[in-house]
Design an enzyme around this catalytic site. Structure first.
Site, short mmCIF file in Angstrom:
data_model
loop_
_atom_site.label_atom_id
_atom_site.label_comp_id
_atom_site.label_asym_id
_atom_site.label_seq_id
_atom_site.Cartn_x
_atom_site.Cartn_y
_atom_site.Cartn_z
N LYS A 197 0.72 -1.13 0.10
CA LYS A 197 0.04 0.05 0.00
C LYS A 197 0.73 1.25 -0.06
O LYS A 197 0.47 2.26 -0.51
CB LYS A 197 -0.87 0.04 1.11
CG LYS A 197 -1.88 1.43 1.27
CD LYS A 197 -2.19 1.34 2.72
CE LYS A 197 -1.26 2.35 3.64
NZ LYS A 197 -1.86 3.14 4.34
N ASN A 198 1.76 1.32 0.68
CA ASN A 198 2.65 2.47 0.84
C ASN A 198 3.54 2.67 -0.36
O ASN A 198 4.06 3.82 -0.37
CB ASN A 198 3.74 2.18 2.11
CG ASN A 198 2.76 2.55 3.30
OD1 ASN A 198 1.66 2.94 3.43
ND2 ASN A 198 3.49 1.91 4.60
N CYS B 113 -4.86 8.07 9.63
CA CYS B 113 -5.07 7.91 10.74
C CYS B 113 -4.50 8.91 11.82
O CYS B 113 -3.54 9.59 11.53
CB CYS B 113 -4.14 6.46 11.05
SG CYS B 113 -4.53 5.23 10.30
N ASP C 166 5.11 1.27 11.96
CA ASP C 166 3.76 0.71 11.57
C ASP C 166 3.69 -0.69 12.11
O ASP C 166 2.66 -1.24 12.38
CB ASP C 166 3.71 0.45 9.90
CG ASP C 166 3.24 1.70 9.31
OD1 ASP C 166 2.95 2.88 10.23
OD2 ASP C 166 3.27 1.75 8.14
N ARG D 188 1.38 15.09 11.44
CA ARG D 188 1.95 14.96 10.18
C ARG D 188 2.07 16.13 9.21
O ARG D 188 1.51 16.31 8.27
CB ARG D 188 1.38 13.73 9.59
CG ARG D 188 1.94 12.42 10.41
CD ARG D 188 1.39 11.35 9.70
NE ARG D 188 0.06 11.14 9.73
CZ ARG D 188 -0.58 9.87 9.29
NH1 ARG D 188 0.12 8.93 8.75
NH2 ARG D 188 -1.73 9.74 9.35
#
Length: 448
Positions: A36-37, A130, A327, A135
């Site tokens: 996904k990243n 999330c 993560d 960030r």
């Protein structure tokens, strides 16, 4: 515009729960999905390219569907066939993506770099994702300004245009922090800037290397990916290409931890071993046996009679790659609650990545938090985990609850599982394939 993201799978219920009957031993083999990243920035990078890009091994996730919608809101054509996604950006008609979609995930903000580089302007809403800590987009803004953009934050949107009215200009600058998202966004912008760009203190994650690989296939010149300094020579035009997304190293780590917490033995592929050295070292030190069965397959065993003892606790501090991945911190905490001794976890990447602690405590886990440090008392000082009714509030924290449920005695009901769907493709199907007793439902198992 009607989405062409057609995948032959049934969408999950709007408010699903995951019910886990814990205590089962896992066995067998699991195949991990594309990262996904990696997929999110590479999807954004298709905006740099003329023509069509054919991306393979794209995971079917709510986040990748949202990114497809963001591209479509700009005028791109997106078609998907199983794990392949074809993106054509020749019909771009807007430089302002749908703000509601950008607000759903952090990766939505990535499009500001390609839009600014290729079309000379962009207007992008502030990103979501999330709630695990601040960030900020400051690093992105400073880097874009260094490349010759005028950037302003107005009405909750970042508005940017090329200052000279022509192209971004290559420059040398240093990131204040090795942010993965900022590195990726500025790399994409620099690939179409005039001249050469040097980015110091760049993120070194494997996903950076994957993005650089796609951009290079499209005609970009990127050197130093995977180190702390990137050297980029701009090109006036890039062209769509075919590219396969790397395997998801965080999903690999998740299933390694699933085997460990259930004291099981499973094999996992495809695995790029070098991307998870830090986790493998910690698990080996705890007593797990990890074997490399082939170039891309590993086996992890935590079965007590094969490893000669039960697992021992350990301490860990999260850091940017090649350090321990943030993560995997919540999932590792779940494991440590079942290990012997006292363990300490220090979170140094996100200041609010401890929200899962309260939910893990509902299982009976003995965890004390002081700021960004958590002390986990395992076996001998805490009772075994017991099934509970818990709520997932973010992606990785939610997955830590799934792991705890697998190891717990009795039934666990996890609500908010849509957070977990953002990062794990076919989660319950893969767990069921390993022997876990887990189902997805919209009904309530526990008495109200």
């Amino acid at each position: 515009m009607t989405s062409n993201f057609n995948v032959p799978q049934v969408l999950p219920p709007s408010d699903p729960k995951l019910v886990v009957n814990g205590g089962s031993t896992l066995s067998g083999h699991v195949i991990v999905s594309g990262s996904k990243n990696s997929a999110l920035p590479i999807l954004a990078a298709t905006l740099c390219c003329s023509g069509s890009s054919n991306l393979k091994n794209v995971p079917y996730l709510s986040d990748t569907r949202t990114m497809a919608s963001i591209l479509e809101s700009l005028g791109a054509q997106v078609m998907s066939f199983g794990g392949d996604m074809v993106v054509n950006t020749d019909g771009i008609v807007s430089v302002e993506p749908d703000s509601s979609d950008v607000g759903k995930l952090r990766g939505g903000f990535f499009v500001i770099g390609p839009l600014l580089a290729r079309f000379g302007e962009a207007c992008v809403g502030l990103p979501g994702g999330c709630d695990i800590g601040a960030r900020p987009v400051d690093l992105y803004i400073h880097g874009l300004r260094a490349l010759g953009a005028t950037v302003e934050l107005r009405d909750g949107k970042v508005q940017a245009h090329v200052s000279n009215g022509k192209d971004l200009i290559g420059a040398s600058f240093r990131l204040g922090y090795p942010s993965v998202g900022a590195t990726e966004t500025l790399m994409m912008a620099a690939c179409m800037a005039e001249g050469k760009t040097v980015i110091s203190n760049a993120a070194q994650e494997p996903e950076i290397i994957d993005l650089a690989g796609f951009l290079t296939n499209c005609g970009a010149v990127v050197e130093g990916a995977g180190t702390d300094t990137l050297y980029i020579t701009g090109r006036r035009k890039l062209y769509g290409s075919e590219y396969s997304i790397m395997p998801d190293r965080i999903e690999v780590g998740t299933y390694m931890l699933a085997a460990a917490i259930t004291r099981s033995c499973i094999s996992i592929s495809p695995v790029a071993h070098i991307t998870l050295t830090c986790l493998a070292d910690k698990l080996s030190g705890a007593g797990c046996k990890i074997l490399q069965l082939s170039d891309d397959t590993l086996e992890l065993s935590a079965v007590p009679w094969t490893i000669g003892d039960d697992l021992r606790g350990f301490s860990v501090k999260t850091n940017p790659f090649p350090g321990f991945p943030t993560d995997l911190q919540p999932l590792t905490m779940a494991l440590l609650s079942t290990c012997k001794g006292v363990s300490v976890i220090e979170e140094s990447v996100f200041e609010n990545r401890m929200s899962h602690v309260t939910e893990l405590q509902k299982f009976g886990a003995k965890i004390q938090v002081c700021g960004s440090r958590a002390t986990v008392s395992g076996k001998g000082k805490a009772s075994p985990l017991r099934g509970s009714q818990v709520n997932a509030t973010d992606l990785r924290g939610g997955m830590s609850l799934v792991l705890a449920g697998l190891a717990a005695e009795g039934i666990t009901e996890i609500s908010g599982i849509s957070h977990v769907d953002r990062g794990y493709e076919s989660l319950e199907m893969k767990l069921q394939g390993l022997g876990a007793n887990v189902i997805r439902t919209t009904t309530t198992t526990f008495p109200v």
